[in-house]
Motif scaffolding. Structure first.
Motif, short mmCIF file in Angstrom:
data_model
loop_
_atom_site.label_atom_id
_atom_site.label_comp_id
_atom_site.label_asym_id
_atom_site.label_seq_id
_atom_site.Cartn_x
_atom_site.Cartn_y
_atom_site.Cartn_z
N PHE A 84 0.81 -1.23 0.00
CA PHE A 84 0.00 0.00 0.00
C PHE A 84 0.84 1.27 0.00
CE2 PHE A 84 -2.55 -3.26 2.23
CZ PHE A 84 -3.54 -3.40 1.28
N HIS A 85 2.16 1.16 0.10
CA HIS A 85 3.01 2.35 0.18
C HIS A 85 2.81 3.29 -1.00
CE1 HIS A 85 6.16 0.48 3.14
NE2 HIS A 85 4.94 0.54 3.64
N VAL A 86 3.03 2.80 -2.20
CA VAL A 86 2.96 3.67 -3.37
C VAL A 86 1.53 4.15 -3.65
CG1 VAL A 86 3.31 3.82 -5.87
CG2 VAL A 86 5.12 2.89 -4.40
N PRO A 87 0.53 3.27 -3.65
CA PRO A 87 -0.83 3.78 -3.93
C PRO A 87 -1.28 4.86 -2.94
CG PRO A 87 -0.81 1.39 -4.06
CD PRO A 87 0.54 1.81 -3.54
N LEU A 88 -1.00 4.67 -1.66
CA LEU A 88 -1.40 5.67 -0.67
C LEU A 88 -0.57 6.94 -0.79
CD1 LEU A 88 -2.16 3.47 2.47
CD2 LEU A 88 -3.80 4.68 1.01
N ALA A 89 0.72 6.79 -1.10
CA ALA A 89 1.56 7.97 -1.30
C ALA A 89 1.05 8.79 -2.48
CB ALA A 89 3.02 7.57 -1.50
N VAL A 90 0.69 8.12 -3.56
CA VAL A 90 0.14 8.82 -4.73
C VAL A 90 -1.13 9.58 -4.34
CG1 VAL A 90 -0.97 8.47 -6.98
CG2 VAL A 90 1.18 7.31 -6.45
N ASP A 91 -2.03 8.93 -3.63
CA ASP A 91 -3.26 9.59 -3.19
C ASP A 91 -2.95 10.80 -2.30
OD1 ASP A 91 -4.75 7.74 -4.59
OD2 ASP A 91 -5.46 6.66 -2.81
N ALA A 92 -1.97 10.66 -1.41
CA ALA A 92 -1.60 11.77 -0.52
C ALA A 92 -1.03 12.94 -1.32
CB ALA A 92 -0.60 11.29 0.53
N SER A 109 10.93 -1.12 -9.04
CA SER A 109 11.49 0.16 -9.47
C SER A 109 10.51 0.94 -10.35
CB SER A 109 12.82 -0.03 -10.18
OG SER A 109 12.68 -0.89 -11.28
N ALA A 110 9.68 0.26 -11.12
CA ALA A 110 8.74 0.96 -12.00
C ALA A 110 7.76 1.82 -11.18
CB ALA A 110 7.99 -0.03 -12.87
N GLU A 111 7.21 1.25 -10.11
CA GLU A 111 6.27 2.06 -9.33
C GLU A 111 6.99 3.15 -8.55
OE1 GLU A 111 3.80 -0.44 -6.89
OE2 GLU A 111 5.26 -0.47 -5.27
N CYS A 112 8.23 2.92 -8.18
CA CYS A 112 9.01 3.97 -7.51
C CYS A 112 9.30 5.12 -8.47
CB CYS A 112 10.31 3.41 -6.95
SG CYS A 112 10.05 2.26 -5.58
N LEU A 113 9.61 4.79 -9.71
CA LEU A 113 9.84 5.84 -10.72
C LEU A 113 8.57 6.63 -11.00
CD1 LEU A 113 12.19 3.92 -13.18
CD2 LEU A 113 12.78 5.87 -11.69
#
Length: 165
Positions: A84-92, A109-113
């Motif tokens: 949930f790190h990336v999806p929630l960070a994007v929403d934030a 790495s793709a979702e981090c980029l």
């Protein structure tokens, strides 16, 4: 963060009331100057209510979208399971909030980029919680090994902190 006056209070929202929040983030927030925990979000309402009472926080949410829209916060701590790190960070970021996310930043790495692209687009701050590098116990262990143990020939270890990793 940004153009904030030096003595202003940063309003923090926490998403996730599990172990890392209770053993690391909440105690750190209680000690921090110029920082105030103003809202909490967790999917487990009973845990959310208990942590809210303990921390004296009345803005409590079980829906992270409502939390990001309505809570009186400037920044968010994401103390949730890794997927949930990336999806929630994007929403934030889309809600205009700065983010501190637990490690690892993302699953690949793709979702981090993609997250990096959004950080650059929004000009908000992103920090990954890698605090152990500053832990006095880790620094002592490193010094002890260098000065007392000598060259390391082999190391074997296992670390598991949750059912997710």
């Amino acid at each position: 963060m940004g153009n904030r006056p030096m003595n202003s209070t940063l309003r923090i929202g926490l998403i996730g009331c599990g172990a890392i929040a209770q053993f690391a983030h909440l105690p750190a927030l209680a000690r921090a100057r110029h920082v105030r925990l103003t809202a909490i979000c967790d999917g487990a309402d009973d845990l959310l209510q208990a942590v809210g009472r303990r921390m004296g926080v009345s803005h409590l949410y079980t829906d992270h979208r409502k939390f990001l829209e309505d809570a009186p916060i400037d920044a968010v701590i994401l103390a949730v399971p890794d997927p949930f790190h990336v999806p929630l960070a994007v929403d934030a970021f889309k809600a205009g909030k700065h983010v501190l996310v637990e490690k690892p930043l993302g699953a690949n790495s793709a979702e981090c980029l993609e997250l990096l692209r959004i950080v650059r687009q929004t000009n908000l701050k992103l920090q990954v919680g890698s605090m152990k590098r500053h832990d006095p116990g880790v620094a002592f262990a490193r010094q002890f090994i260098q000065e007392k143990v000598g060259p390391i020939l082999s190391v074997s270890g296992v670390f598991r902190d949750t059912i997710f990793r």
